[in-house]
Design a protein around this motif. Sequence first.
Motif, PDB file in Angstrom:
ATOM      1  N   ALA A 102       0.829  -1.207   0.000  1.00 24.39           N
ATOM      2  CA  ALA A 102       0.000   0.000   0.000  1.00 24.39           C
ATOM      3  C   ALA A 102       0.860   1.252   0.000  1.00 24.39           C
ATOM      4  CB  ALA A 102      -0.924  -0.005   1.225  1.00 24.39           C
ATOM      5  N   THR A 103       1.956   1.223   0.758  1.00 23.95           N
ATOM      6  CA  THR A 103       2.861   2.378   0.816  1.00 23.95           C
ATOM      7  C   THR A 103       3.495   2.651  -0.529  1.00 23.95           C
ATOM      8  OG1 THR A 103       3.353   1.938   3.153  1.00 23.95           O
ATOM      9  CG2 THR A 103       4.919   3.313   1.938  1.00 23.95           C
ATOM     10  N   PHE A 104       3.974   1.616  -1.196  1.00 26.54           N
ATOM     11  CA  PHE A 104       4.625   1.813  -2.499  1.00 26.54           C
ATOM     12  C   PHE A 104       3.608   2.194  -3.575  1.00 26.54           C
ATOM     13  CE2 PHE A 104       8.343   0.195  -0.513  1.00 26.54           C
ATOM     14  CZ  PHE A 104       9.404   0.655  -1.282  1.00 26.54           C
ATOM     15  N   THR A 105       2.376   1.731  -3.440  1.00 24.05           N
ATOM     16  CA  THR A 105       1.334   2.173  -4.371  1.00 24.05           C
ATOM     17  C   THR A 105       1.065   3.655  -4.192  1.00 24.05           C
ATOM     18  OG1 THR A 105       0.316  -0.026  -4.236  1.00 24.05           O
ATOM     19  CG2 THR A 105      -1.009   1.735  -5.193  1.00 24.05           C
ATOM     20  N   ALA A 106       1.003   4.106  -2.945  1.00 23.85           N
ATOM     21  CA  ALA A 106       0.802   5.531  -2.667  1.00 23.85           C
ATOM     22  C   ALA A 106       1.972   6.354  -3.196  1.00 23.85           C
ATOM     23  CB  ALA A 106       0.635   5.751  -1.161  1.00 23.85           C
ATOM     24  N   ILE A 107       3.199   5.841  -3.020  1.00 19.59           N
ATOM     25  CA  ILE A 107       4.383   6.539  -3.550  1.00 19.59           C
ATOM     26  C   ILE A 107       4.300   6.647  -5.067  1.00 19.59           C
ATOM     27  CG2 ILE A 107       6.886   6.364  -3.879  1.00 19.59           C
ATOM     28  CD1 ILE A 107       7.027   5.098  -1.081  1.00 19.59           C
ATOM     29  N   ALA A 108       3.878   5.564  -5.710  1.00 22.49           N
ATOM     30  CA  ALA A 108       3.747   5.578  -7.174  1.00 22.49           C
ATOM     31  C   ALA A 108       2.726   6.626  -7.618  1.00 22.49           C
ATOM     32  CB  ALA A 108       3.347   4.190  -7.674  1.00 22.49           C
ATOM     33  N   LEU A 109       1.603   6.716  -6.913  1.00 26.24           N
ATOM     34  CA  LEU A 109       0.568   7.692  -7.279  1.00 26.24           C
ATOM     35  C   LEU A 109       1.041   9.127  -7.030  1.00 26.24           C
ATOM     36  CD1 LEU A 109      -2.550   5.832  -5.826  1.00 26.24           C
ATOM     37  CD2 LEU A 109      -2.117   6.317  -8.248  1.00 26.24           C
ATOM     38  N   ILE A 110       1.708   9.349  -5.908  1.00 29.37           N
ATOM     39  CA  ILE A 110       2.170  10.707  -5.578  1.00 29.37           C
ATOM     40  C   ILE A 110       3.272  11.162  -6.537  1.00 29.37           C
ATOM     41  CG2 ILE A 110       3.345  12.099  -3.821  1.00 29.37           C
ATOM     42  CD1 ILE A 110       1.906  10.310  -1.720  1.00 29.37           C
ATOM     43  N   THR A 111       4.251  10.301  -6.768  1.00 32.07           N
ATOM     44  CA  THR A 111       5.330  10.673  -7.690  1.00 32.07           C
ATOM     45  C   THR A 111       4.810  10.793  -9.118  1.00 32.07           C
ATOM     46  OG1 THR A 111       5.948   8.317  -7.864  1.00 32.07           O
ATOM     47  CG2 THR A 111       7.170   9.681  -6.290  1.00 32.07           C
ATOM     48  N   GLY A 112       3.819   9.956  -9.457  1.00 27.52           N
ATOM     49  CA  GLY A 112       3.217  10.066 -10.785  1.00 27.52           C
ATOM     50  C   GLY A 112       2.504  11.390 -10.971  1.00 27.52           C
ATOM     51  N   ALA A 113       1.811  11.850  -9.916  1.00 31.35           N
ATOM     52  CA  ALA A 113       1.130  13.150  -9.981  1.00 31.35           C
ATOM     53  C   ALA A 113       2.144  14.278 -10.104  1.00 31.35           C
ATOM     54  CB  ALA A 113       0.260  13.338  -8.742  1.00 31.35           C
TER      55      ALA A 113
END
Length: 254
Positions: A101-112
């Motif tokens: 879940a943490t790495f998914t959130a990181i992926a979404l934040i860095t993607g944004a």
Amino acid sequence: MWKWLHPYANPEVSYHFAGKLLPWLSALAVLFLSIGLVWALAFAPADYQQGDSFRIFYIHVPAASLSMGIYFGMAITAFTSLVWQFKLADASAAAMAPVGATFTAIALITGAAWGKPMWGTWWIWDARLTSELILLFLYLGVIALQSAFEDKNLAGKAAGILTLVGVINLPIIKYSVEWWNTLHQGSTVSKLGKPSMSVDMLWPFLFCFLGFILLVSVIICIRFRSEILARNSIRPWVRTLVSAHLTQEKTNAV
């Protein structure tokens, strides 16, 4: 293979085995991440179109790949638990879910953050972004189910069923840029044949990617050991381990 794996069904054996792996994984993670991030952020060339904003790629892509890889690992453990009643599989899934879940959130934040200068907006309901957001909700649902029942076996079964149902989202994330017309760019590194990036950019990425894999392995090992202790707290070997640890702390304090 099953004969080789059978001893690790014992929680005590798995606990100590994970402990033996930790120092090696930790040292390699520090080594590869140090080299990879310094190389990527300080020495790799800037992209001819995106400039230095391209460097977020070295964090975003490993995070996005690991978000899917960890979920796939959870699906394997869920299947193992449901079919063969392998109790440590539930502990493995419980250890992996918050990390994923943490790495998914990181992926979404860095993607944004990467998408803002490229697309002119922080978020768009693109197929890749939306399916990645669904993956985060699946992780959160699994974590919620793992905590919703006092009976760990029942919690593991409920979370395992949701995990297996959610696997259908993984190919959607992977192939969304090929199946639909999306703003998200296509594959850069994983293309068959020649990757769509120069060697000067590829090598630091590979170091970063391997470093993040090792980092995730370290975190999961630590969480896995904690899950084993929590689920076997009444076992004699756990009590002996805790007593030895307390005795060592008292000795060090003196």
